[in-house]
Design a protein around this motif. Structure first.
Motif, PDB file in Angstrom:
ATOM      1  N   LEU A  26     -20.546 -23.419 -11.652  1.00 41.90           N
ATOM      2  CA  LEU A  26     -19.461 -22.585 -11.139  1.00 41.90           C
ATOM      3  C   LEU A  26     -18.170 -23.369 -11.281  1.00 41.90           C
ATOM      4  O   LEU A  26     -18.036 -24.465 -10.723  1.00 41.90           O
ATOM      5  N   GLU A  27     -17.219 -22.810 -12.021  1.00 46.51           N
ATOM      6  CA  GLU A  27     -15.937 -23.480 -12.235  1.00 46.51           C
ATOM      7  C   GLU A  27     -14.970 -23.155 -11.102  1.00 46.51           C
ATOM      8  O   GLU A  27     -15.146 -22.173 -10.374  1.00 46.51           O
ATOM      9  N   GLU A  28     -13.941 -23.967 -10.968  1.00 47.16           N
ATOM     10  CA  GLU A  28     -12.888 -23.698  -9.987  1.00 47.16           C
ATOM     11  C   GLU A  28     -12.266 -22.326 -10.272  1.00 47.16           C
ATOM     12  O   GLU A  28     -11.924 -22.001 -11.405  1.00 47.16           O
ATOM     13  N   GLY A  29     -12.143 -21.503  -9.237  1.00 45.90           N
ATOM     14  CA  GLY A  29     -11.513 -20.200  -9.387  1.00 45.90           C
ATOM     15  C   GLY A  29     -12.387 -19.137 -10.018  1.00 45.90           C
ATOM     16  O   GLY A  29     -11.930 -18.025 -10.274  1.00 45.90           O
ATOM     17  N   GLU A  30     -13.653 -19.438 -10.243  1.00 45.81           N
ATOM     18  CA  GLU A  30     -14.562 -18.498 -10.909  1.00 45.81           C
ATOM     19  C   GLU A  30     -15.367 -17.707  -9.888  1.00 45.81           C
ATOM     20  O   GLU A  30     -15.655 -18.171  -8.790  1.00 45.81           O
ATOM     21  N   LEU A  31     -15.745 -16.484 -10.275  1.00 48.24           N
ATOM     22  CA  LEU A  31     -16.651 -15.646  -9.495  1.00 48.24           C
ATOM     23  C   LEU A  31     -17.908 -15.410 -10.314  1.00 48.24           C
ATOM     24  O   LEU A  31     -17.844 -14.991 -11.470  1.00 48.24           O
ATOM     25  N   LYS A  32     -19.053 -15.701  -9.694  1.00 45.44           N
ATOM     26  CA  LYS A  32     -20.333 -15.362 -10.314  1.00 45.44           C
ATOM     27  C   LYS A  32     -21.150 -14.546  -9.327  1.00 45.44           C
ATOM     28  O   LYS A  32     -21.101 -14.773  -8.116  1.00 45.44           O
ATOM     29  N   VAL A  33     -21.901 -13.594  -9.879  1.00 48.28           N
ATOM     30  CA  VAL A  33     -22.715 -12.680  -9.087  1.00 48.28           C
ATOM     31  C   VAL A  33     -24.177 -12.923  -9.424  1.00 48.28           C
ATOM     32  O   VAL A  33     -24.561 -12.892 -10.600  1.00 48.28           O
ATOM     33  N   VAL A  34     -24.990 -13.178  -8.402  1.00 46.43           N
ATOM     34  CA  VAL A  34     -26.420 -13.406  -8.591  1.00 46.43           C
ATOM     35  C   VAL A  34     -27.162 -12.143  -8.173  1.00 46.43           C
ATOM     36  O   VAL A  34     -27.042 -11.677  -7.037  1.00 46.43           O
ATOM     37  N   MET A  35     -27.942 -11.582  -9.098  1.00 45.06           N
ATOM     38  CA  MET A  35     -28.673 -10.350  -8.841  1.00 45.06           C
ATOM     39  C   MET A  35     -30.150 -10.546  -9.155  1.00 45.06           C
ATOM     40  O   MET A  35     -30.529 -11.477  -9.877  1.00 45.06           O
ATOM     41  N   HIS A 196     -27.651  -7.003  -4.422  1.00 51.38           N
ATOM     42  CA  HIS A 196     -28.468  -6.075  -5.207  1.00 51.38           C
ATOM     43  C   HIS A 196     -27.657  -4.820  -5.523  1.00 51.38           C
ATOM     44  O   HIS A 196     -28.179  -3.868  -6.086  1.00 51.38           O
ATOM     45  N   ASP A 197     -26.360  -4.827  -5.154  1.00 53.76           N
ATOM     46  CA  ASP A 197     -25.489  -3.662  -5.274  1.00 53.76           C
ATOM     47  C   ASP A 197     -24.916  -3.602  -6.696  1.00 53.76           C
ATOM     48  O   ASP A 197     -24.020  -4.370  -7.056  1.00 53.76           O
ATOM     49  N   LEU A 198     -25.423  -2.680  -7.488  1.00 50.45           N
ATOM     50  CA  LEU A 198     -24.972  -2.562  -8.879  1.00 50.45           C
ATOM     51  C   LEU A 198     -23.501  -2.179  -8.958  1.00 50.45           C
ATOM     52  O   LEU A 198     -22.774  -2.646  -9.845  1.00 50.45           O
ATOM     53  N   ALA A 199     -23.037  -1.331  -8.024  1.00 56.38           N
ATOM     54  CA  ALA A 199     -21.633  -0.917  -8.044  1.00 56.38           C
ATOM     55  C   ALA A 199     -20.719  -2.109  -7.799  1.00 56.38           C
ATOM     56  O   ALA A 199     -19.670  -2.246  -8.442  1.00 56.38           O
ATOM     57  N   LEU A 200     -21.105  -2.985  -6.888  1.00 60.66           N
ATOM     58  CA  LEU A 200     -20.306  -4.183  -6.626  1.00 60.66           C
ATOM     59  C   LEU A 200     -20.250  -5.052  -7.874  1.00 60.66           C
ATOM     60  O   LEU A 200     -19.175  -5.525  -8.268  1.00 60.66           O
ATOM     61  N   ALA A 201     -21.397  -5.291  -8.496  1.00 57.54           N
ATOM     62  CA  ALA A 201     -21.436  -6.159  -9.677  1.00 57.54           C
ATOM     63  C   ALA A 201     -20.579  -5.610 -10.806  1.00 57.54           C
ATOM     64  O   ALA A 201     -19.918  -6.362 -11.518  1.00 57.54           O
ATOM     65  N   ARG A 202     -20.588  -4.294 -10.966  1.00 57.60           N
ATOM     66  CA  ARG A 202     -19.749  -3.700 -12.008  1.00 57.60           C
ATOM     67  C   ARG A 202     -18.263  -3.842 -11.681  1.00 57.60           C
ATOM     68  O   ARG A 202     -17.442  -4.082 -12.562  1.00 57.60           O
ATOM     69  N   ALA A 203     -17.917  -3.686 -10.403  1.00 54.32           N
ATOM     70  CA  ALA A 203     -16.507  -3.588 -10.013  1.00 54.32           C
ATOM     71  C   ALA A 203     -15.786  -4.926  -9.931  1.00 54.32           C
ATOM     72  O   ALA A 203     -14.583  -4.976 -10.134  1.00 54.32           O
ATOM     73  N   GLN A 205     -16.233  -7.736 -11.738  1.00 57.57           N
ATOM     74  CA  GLN A 205     -15.942  -8.321 -13.045  1.00 57.57           C
ATOM     75  C   GLN A 205     -16.209  -9.821 -13.119  1.00 57.57           C
ATOM     76  O   GLN A 205     -15.566 -10.536 -13.879  1.00 57.57           O
ATOM     77  N   GLY A 206     -17.161 -10.297 -12.339  1.00 55.52           N
ATOM     78  CA  GLY A 206     -17.594 -11.681 -12.490  1.00 55.52           C
ATOM     79  C   GLY A 206     -18.779 -11.750 -13.440  1.00 55.52           C
ATOM     80  O   GLY A 206     -19.382 -10.724 -13.786  1.00 55.52           O
ATOM     81  N   ARG A 207     -19.125 -12.936 -13.872  1.00 50.81           N
ATOM     82  CA  ARG A 207     -20.329 -13.099 -14.683  1.00 50.81           C
ATOM     83  C   ARG A 207     -21.549 -12.885 -13.798  1.00 50.81           C
ATOM     84  O   ARG A 207     -21.578 -13.289 -12.641  1.00 50.81           O
ATOM     85  N   VAL A 208     -22.557 -12.240 -14.369  1.00 50.15           N
ATOM     86  CA  VAL A 208     -23.752 -11.876 -13.620  1.00 50.15           C
ATOM     87  C   VAL A 208     -24.919 -12.764 -14.048  1.00 50.15           C
ATOM     88  O   VAL A 208     -25.160 -12.956 -15.247  1.00 50.15           O
ATOM     89  N   GLY A 220     -24.554 -13.289 -18.103  1.00 53.84           N
ATOM     90  CA  GLY A 220     -23.603 -12.670 -19.014  1.00 53.84           C
ATOM     91  C   GLY A 220     -22.679 -11.726 -18.273  1.00 53.84           C
ATOM     92  O   GLY A 220     -22.735 -11.607 -17.047  1.00 53.84           O
ATOM     93  N   GLU A 221     -21.810 -11.068 -19.018  1.00 58.13           N
ATOM     94  CA  GLU A 221     -20.965 -10.055 -18.419  1.00 58.13           C
ATOM     95  C   GLU A 221     -21.833  -8.876 -17.972  1.00 58.13           C
ATOM     96  O   GLU A 221     -22.909  -8.620 -18.535  1.00 58.13           O
ATOM     97  N   ALA A 222     -21.358  -8.159 -16.969  1.00 56.16           N
ATOM     98  CA  ALA A 222     -22.128  -7.025 -16.458  1.00 56.16           C
ATOM     99  C   ALA A 222     -22.450  -6.033 -17.573  1.00 56.16           C
ATOM    100  O   ALA A 222     -23.562  -5.496 -17.632  1.00 56.16           O
ATOM    101  N   SER A 223     -21.502  -5.804 -18.455  1.00 57.40           N
ATOM    102  CA  SER A 223     -21.712  -4.833 -19.536  1.00 57.40           C
ATOM    103  C   SER A 223     -22.863  -5.246 -20.451  1.00 57.40           C
ATOM    104  O   SER A 223     -23.558  -4.397 -21.020  1.00 57.40           O
ATOM    105  N   GLU A 224     -23.086  -6.564 -20.587  1.00 57.77           N
ATOM    106  CA  GLU A 224     -24.174  -7.052 -21.440  1.00 57.77           C
ATOM    107  C   GLU A 224     -25.537  -6.826 -20.779  1.00 57.77           C
ATOM    108  O   GLU A 224     -26.494  -6.390 -21.439  1.00 57.77           O
ATOM    109  N   LEU A 225     -25.611  -7.110 -19.478  1.00 58.94           N
ATOM    110  CA  LEU A 225     -26.895  -7.016 -18.788  1.00 58.94           C
ATOM    111  C   LEU A 225     -27.233  -5.587 -18.395  1.00 58.94           C
ATOM    112  O   LEU A 225     -28.412  -5.233 -18.261  1.00 58.94           O
ATOM    113  N   PHE A 226     -26.207  -4.762 -18.198  1.00 60.33           N
ATOM    114  CA  PHE A 226     -26.450  -3.396 -17.742  1.00 60.33           C
ATOM    115  C   PHE A 226     -26.793  -2.462 -18.885  1.00 60.33           C
ATOM    116  O   PHE A 226     -27.127  -1.301 -18.674  1.00 60.33           O
ATOM    117  N   GLY A 227     -26.705  -2.961 -20.098  1.00 58.05           N
ATOM    118  CA  GLY A 227     -26.994  -2.122 -21.253  1.00 58.05           C
ATOM    119  C   GLY A 227     -28.472  -2.145 -21.602  1.00 58.05           C
ATOM    120  O   GLY A 227     -29.337  -2.431 -20.766  1.00 58.05           O
TER     121      GLY A 227
END
Length: 239
Positions: A26-35, A196-203, A205-208, A220-227
């Motif tokens: 995790l870098e300084e200023g970064e947001l990551k989402v664990v699902m 576990h909230d998919l809407a939160l992860a999409r909204a 815009q952190g790496r998932v 990866g980005e949400a768009s990569e994993l949600f596809g």
């Protein structure tokens, strides 16, 4: 150097493996989402990282310091890691203001006036200044979660951990918390969010990171994993 580096982290309870070789940066200023599915080790991961529980093995480097060392000042470490709990964890007999000032007075030794000023700043940041004297029973779920976030931010942590921040909230209140997280992201607050909230992860815009059976299977980005992901476990979870 990353703010937080985790290598080969393992955790077992009574012979049952919960985390099995976690690698995370995790870098300084970064947001990551664990699902991941229920019971996959998401919340245990957060509790290992701030040493609420002691991992079985592995390495946790926080701002260049190996916090797995036996001589680690765990109390000081937890003051640098803000933790927003799933169930808010507010003291019912204290007002919103008193909940936020408690750590400042007891752990930081701040005078009441200075603690109140700091707390009101963070409550204002959460649009809660007018509710400062209310008790948790007088607040909505979204307001209680924002008080919990204000309490964590008041300690000026290096990173903020969220454990299922929207699980106890209805969709309207969940959007309140998503808006708060997005504002913190714009303010370059370092965050690690378990959900576990998919809407939160999409909204937000952190790496998932997708965690299953104690292992991170993808990042990866949400768009990569949600596809239409190649891994059927990831595809089944997100679709």
């Amino acid at each position: 150097m990353a703010l937080l580096t985790v290598r080969d982290l393992k955790m077992a309870y009574d012979g049952r493996t919960v985390l099995n070789g976690i690698d995370l940066d995790l870098e300084e200023g970064e947001l990551k989402v664990v699902m991941g599915p229920s019971g996959c080790g998401k919340s245990t991961l957060l509790r290992c990282l701030n040493r609420l529980v002691t991992p079985t093995s592995g390495q946790i480097i926080f701002r260049g310091e190996d916090v797995m060392r036996p001589d680690t000042d765990v109390r000081a470490l937890r003051q640098r890691i803000g933790f927003v709990f799933q169930n808010f964890a507010l003291y019912r007999h204290l007002s919103a203001l008193e909940n936020v000032t408690l750590g400042l007075r007891k752990l930081r030794g701040m005078a009441t006036a200075a603690a109140n000023e700091r707390a009101m700043h963070e409550l204002g940041r959460m649009n809660l200044a007018e509710h400062a004297q209310k008790y948790p029973s007088q607040l909505s779920g979204g307001q209680k979660q924002r008080v919990a976030i204000a309490r964590a931010l008041a300690m000026d942590p290096a990173v903020l951990f969220f454990d299922e921040p929207t699980s106890a909230l209805d969709p309207v209140m969940s959007r309140e918390i998503i808006n708060v997280i997005n504002q913190l992201r714009r303010d370059k607050v370092s965050m690690l969010c378990v959900t576990h909230d998919l809407a939160l992860a999409r909204a937000v815009q952190g790496r998932v990171l997708f965690l299953d059976q104690g292992q991170i299977l993808a990042e990866g980005e949400a768009s990569e994993l949600f596809g239409d992901h190649a891994d059927p476990r990831i595809r089944a979870f997100f679709n």
